[in-house]
Design a protein around this motif. Structure first.
Motif, PDB file in Angstrom:
ATOM      1  N   VAL A  12      -0.943 -18.706  13.272  1.00 29.38           N
ATOM      2  CA  VAL A  12      -1.578 -19.260  12.084  1.00 29.38           C
ATOM      3  C   VAL A  12      -2.835 -20.013  12.506  1.00 29.38           C
ATOM      4  O   VAL A  12      -2.910 -20.543  13.625  1.00 29.38           O
ATOM      5  CB  VAL A  12      -0.600 -20.184  11.324  1.00 29.38           C
ATOM      6  N   GLN A  13      -3.809 -20.045  11.633  1.00 27.64           N
ATOM      7  CA  GLN A  13      -5.037 -20.778  11.918  1.00 27.64           C
ATOM      8  C   GLN A  13      -4.824 -22.271  11.707  1.00 27.64           C
ATOM      9  O   GLN A  13      -3.957 -22.685  10.935  1.00 27.64           O
ATOM     10  CB  GLN A  13      -6.157 -20.280  11.019  1.00 27.64           C
ATOM     11  N   PRO A  14      -5.634 -23.072  12.377  1.00 26.04           N
ATOM     12  CA  PRO A  14      -5.546 -24.526  12.136  1.00 26.04           C
ATOM     13  C   PRO A  14      -5.703 -24.838  10.655  1.00 26.04           C
ATOM     14  O   PRO A  14      -6.549 -24.251   9.971  1.00 26.04           O
ATOM     15  CB  PRO A  14      -6.723 -25.072  12.960  1.00 26.04           C
ATOM     16  N   GLY A  15      -4.851 -25.745  10.196  1.00 22.52           N
ATOM     17  CA  GLY A  15      -4.839 -26.087   8.783  1.00 22.52           C
ATOM     18  C   GLY A  15      -3.881 -25.259   7.965  1.00 22.52           C
ATOM     19  O   GLY A  15      -3.628 -25.569   6.792  1.00 22.52           O
ATOM     20  N   GLY A  16      -3.345 -24.234   8.560  1.00 23.73           N
ATOM     21  CA  GLY A  16      -2.433 -23.347   7.855  1.00 23.73           C
ATOM     22  C   GLY A  16      -1.014 -23.882   7.806  1.00 23.73           C
ATOM     23  O   GLY A  16      -0.725 -24.998   8.266  1.00 23.73           O
ATOM     24  N   SER A  17      -0.129 -23.062   7.227  1.00 23.51           N
ATOM     25  CA  SER A  17       1.264 -23.472   7.031  1.00 23.51           C
ATOM     26  C   SER A  17       2.218 -22.384   7.502  1.00 23.51           C
ATOM     27  O   SER A  17       1.884 -21.187   7.479  1.00 23.51           O
ATOM     28  CB  SER A  17       1.531 -23.745   5.550  1.00 23.51           C
ATOM     29  N   LEU A  18       3.384 -22.828   7.907  1.00 26.93           N
ATOM     30  CA  LEU A  18       4.488 -21.935   8.222  1.00 26.93           C
ATOM     31  C   LEU A  18       5.783 -22.596   7.767  1.00 26.93           C
ATOM     32  O   LEU A  18       5.863 -23.833   7.691  1.00 26.93           O
ATOM     33  CB  LEU A  18       4.581 -21.663   9.728  1.00 26.93           C
ATOM     34  N   ARG A  19       6.774 -21.772   7.508  1.00 22.59           N
ATOM     35  CA  ARG A  19       8.095 -22.297   7.151  1.00 22.59           C
ATOM     36  C   ARG A  19       9.129 -21.666   8.077  1.00 22.59           C
ATOM     37  O   ARG A  19       9.307 -20.449   8.066  1.00 22.59           O
ATOM     38  CB  ARG A  19       8.437 -21.978   5.703  1.00 22.59           C
ATOM     39  N   LEU A  20       9.773 -22.515   8.848  1.00 18.26           N
ATOM     40  CA  LEU A  20      10.818 -22.051   9.751  1.00 18.26           C
ATOM     41  C   LEU A  20      12.173 -22.131   9.053  1.00 18.26           C
ATOM     42  O   LEU A  20      12.421 -23.055   8.272  1.00 18.26           O
ATOM     43  CB  LEU A  20      10.846 -22.893  11.025  1.00 18.26           C
ATOM     44  N   SER A  21      13.031 -21.170   9.378  1.00 19.14           N
ATOM     45  CA  SER A  21      14.391 -21.163   8.849  1.00 19.14           C
ATOM     46  C   SER A  21      15.378 -21.060   9.996  1.00 19.14           C
ATOM     47  O   SER A  21      15.074 -20.454  11.028  1.00 19.14           O
ATOM     48  CB  SER A  21      14.601 -19.978   7.902  1.00 19.14           C
ATOM     49  N   CYS A  22      16.548 -21.623   9.790  1.00 21.54           N
ATOM     50  CA  CYS A  22      17.613 -21.576  10.799  1.00 21.54           C
ATOM     51  C   CYS A  22      18.937 -21.373  10.064  1.00 21.54           C
ATOM     52  O   CYS A  22      19.408 -22.287   9.389  1.00 21.54           O
ATOM     53  CB  CYS A  22      17.632 -22.869  11.601  1.00 21.54           C
ATOM     54  N   ALA A  23      19.495 -20.187  10.192  1.00 21.48           N
ATOM     55  CA  ALA A  23      20.741 -19.857   9.516  1.00 21.48           C
ATOM     56  C   ALA A  23      21.891 -19.892  10.511  1.00 21.48           C
ATOM     57  O   ALA A  23      21.858 -19.190  11.524  1.00 21.48           O
ATOM     58  CB  ALA A  23      20.639 -18.475   8.886  1.00 21.48           C
ATOM     59  N   GLU A  88      -2.281 -28.377  18.647  1.00 21.27           N
ATOM     60  CA  GLU A  88      -1.282 -29.072  19.464  1.00 21.27           C
ATOM     61  C   GLU A  88       0.147 -28.876  18.971  1.00 21.27           C
ATOM     62  O   GLU A  88       1.093 -29.309  19.629  1.00 21.27           O
ATOM     63  CB  GLU A  88      -1.607 -30.567  19.573  1.00 21.27           C
ATOM     64  N   ASP A  89       0.303 -28.231  17.817  1.00 18.95           N
ATOM     65  CA  ASP A  89       1.643 -27.880  17.338  1.00 18.95           C
ATOM     66  C   ASP A  89       2.146 -26.592  17.974  1.00 18.95           C
ATOM     67  O   ASP A  89       3.303 -26.210  17.775  1.00 18.95           O
ATOM     68  CB  ASP A  89       1.638 -27.718  15.821  1.00 18.95           C
ATOM     69  N   THR A  90       1.297 -25.926  18.712  1.00 17.72           N
ATOM     70  CA  THR A  90       1.685 -24.685  19.373  1.00 17.72           C
ATOM     71  C   THR A  90       2.824 -24.932  20.353  1.00 17.72           C
ATOM     72  O   THR A  90       2.717 -25.787  21.239  1.00 17.72           O
ATOM     73  CB  THR A  90       0.488 -24.076  20.119  1.00 17.72           C
ATOM     74  N   ALA A  91       3.914 -24.197  20.170  1.00 26.00           N
ATOM     75  CA  ALA A  91       5.100 -24.384  21.012  1.00 26.00           C
ATOM     76  C   ALA A  91       6.166 -23.380  20.595  1.00 26.00           C
ATOM     77  O   ALA A  91       6.031 -22.696  19.570  1.00 26.00           O
ATOM     78  CB  ALA A  91       5.642 -25.804  20.863  1.00 26.00           C
ATOM     79  N   ASP A  92       7.227 -23.329  21.376  1.00 28.39           N
ATOM     80  CA  ASP A  92       8.444 -22.652  20.959  1.00 28.39           C
ATOM     81  C   ASP A  92       9.295 -23.675  20.218  1.00 28.39           C
ATOM     82  O   ASP A  92       9.529 -24.780  20.714  1.00 28.39           O
ATOM     83  CB  ASP A  92       9.205 -22.107  22.166  1.00 28.39           C
ATOM     84  N   TYR A  93       9.747 -23.294  19.045  1.00 22.63           N
ATOM     85  CA  TYR A  93      10.526 -24.198  18.201  1.00 22.63           C
ATOM     86  C   TYR A  93      11.988 -23.764  18.208  1.00 22.63           C
ATOM     87  O   TYR A  93      12.288 -22.582  18.007  1.00 22.63           O
ATOM     88  CB  TYR A  93       9.976 -24.203  16.773  1.00 22.63           C
ATOM     89  N   TYR A  94      12.858 -24.741  18.419  1.00 23.76           N
ATOM     90  CA  TYR A  94      14.288 -24.477  18.527  1.00 23.76           C
ATOM     91  C   TYR A  94      15.055 -25.261  17.468  1.00 23.76           C
ATOM     92  O   TYR A  94      14.787 -26.446  17.238  1.00 23.76           O
ATOM     93  CB  TYR A  94      14.809 -24.878  19.904  1.00 23.76           C
ATOM     94  N   CYS A  95      16.018 -24.597  16.887  1.00 21.71           N
ATOM     95  CA  CYS A  95      16.904 -25.233  15.927  1.00 21.71           C
ATOM     96  C   CYS A  95      18.161 -25.697  16.645  1.00 21.71           C
ATOM     97  O   CYS A  95      18.685 -24.994  17.517  1.00 21.71           O
ATOM     98  CB  CYS A  95      17.250 -24.228  14.828  1.00 21.71           C
ATOM     99  N   THR A 116      11.767 -19.819  18.229  1.00 27.26           N
ATOM    100  CA  THR A 116      10.753 -19.016  17.555  1.00 27.26           C
ATOM    101  C   THR A 116       9.379 -19.587  17.924  1.00 27.26           C
ATOM    102  O   THR A 116       9.195 -20.801  17.942  1.00 27.26           O
ATOM    103  CB  THR A 116      10.968 -18.992  16.030  1.00 27.26           C
ATOM    104  N   GLN A 117       8.464 -18.714  18.215  1.00 24.73           N
ATOM    105  CA  GLN A 117       7.158 -19.145  18.712  1.00 24.73           C
ATOM    106  C   GLN A 117       6.204 -19.444  17.561  1.00 24.73           C
ATOM    107  O   GLN A 117       6.082 -18.657  16.612  1.00 24.73           O
ATOM    108  CB  GLN A 117       6.560 -18.084  19.618  1.00 24.73           C
ATOM    109  N   VAL A 118       5.543 -20.562  17.678  1.00 24.19           N
ATOM    110  CA  VAL A 118       4.500 -20.943  16.729  1.00 24.19           C
ATOM    111  C   VAL A 118       3.200 -21.113  17.504  1.00 24.19           C
ATOM    112  O   VAL A 118       3.150 -21.892  18.467  1.00 24.19           O
ATOM    113  CB  VAL A 118       4.856 -22.246  15.997  1.00 24.19           C
ATOM    114  N   THR A 119       2.184 -20.392  17.090  1.00 26.05           N
ATOM    115  CA  THR A 119       0.880 -20.483  17.729  1.00 26.05           C
ATOM    116  C   THR A 119      -0.154 -20.830  16.685  1.00 26.05           C
ATOM    117  O   THR A 119      -0.293 -20.119  15.676  1.00 26.05           O
ATOM    118  CB  THR A 119       0.505 -19.159  18.410  1.00 26.05           C
ATOM    119  N   VAL A 120      -0.848 -21.925  16.914  1.00 30.01           N
ATOM    120  CA  VAL A 120      -1.898 -22.364  15.991  1.00 30.01           C
ATOM    121  C   VAL A 120      -3.236 -22.193  16.698  1.00 30.01           C
ATOM    122  O   VAL A 120      -3.545 -22.910  17.655  1.00 30.01           O
ATOM    123  CB  VAL A 120      -1.689 -23.822  15.562  1.00 30.01           C
ATOM    124  N   SER A 121      -4.002 -21.244  16.230  1.00 26.14           N
ATOM    125  CA  SER A 121      -5.256 -20.926  16.907  1.00 26.14           C
ATOM    126  C   SER A 121      -6.198 -20.211  15.950  1.00 26.14           C
ATOM    127  O   SER A 121      -5.764 -19.463  15.076  1.00 26.14           O
ATOM    128  CB  SER A 121      -4.988 -20.039  18.125  1.00 26.14           C
TER     129      SER A 121
END
Length: 122
Positions: A12-23, A88-95, A116-121
């Motif tokens: 996602v580009q800087p300023g953008g949004s994402l929604r993570l889910s964990c089932a 700086e939010d770029t990272a692997d996100y773990y639930c 799940t990988q999140v890349t902000v660039s």
């Protein structure tokens, strides 16, 4: 056994949004708390957001006002809405899910998602 399936990461580009889910599924009687952690390359895993069984939340200072954690108890699913994303939010996100296995509620257990990988660039 308990399985956690994460989704929603991406580029996602800087300023953008994402929604993570964990089932969460499997041998869960009741979910106590859910949390999202992240780990950037070369850094330690850190807590991003946490929500307890009563719905009380807490956030890392770096994401306050931008990220929102929530949960659907009926579905044993947690979410994290991430707005105004920064590089700086770029990272692997773990639930992480903390839960009771059965009605006796004798101690809780933890389970982790695969990340799940999140890349902000731009």
């Amino acid at each position: 056994q308990v399985q956690l399936v994460e989704s929603g990461g991406g580029l996602v580009q800087p300023g953008g949004s994402l929604r993570l889910s964990c089932a969460a599924s499997g041998s869960i009687f009741l979910v106590n708390a859910m949390g999202w952690y992240r780990q950037a390359p070369g850094k330690q895993r850190e807590l991003v957001a946490h929500i307890n069984i009563g719905g009380r939340t807490n956030y890392a200072d770096s994401v306050k006002g931008r990220f929102t954690i929530s949960r659907d108890n009926a579905k044993n699913t947690g979410y994290m809405q991430m707005n105004s994303l920064k590089p700086e939010d770029t990272a692997d996100y773990y639930c992480n899910v903390n839960y009771w296995r059965d009605y006796r509620m004798q101690g809780t257990y933890d389970s982790w998602g695969q990340g799940t990988q999140v890349t902000v660039s731009s």
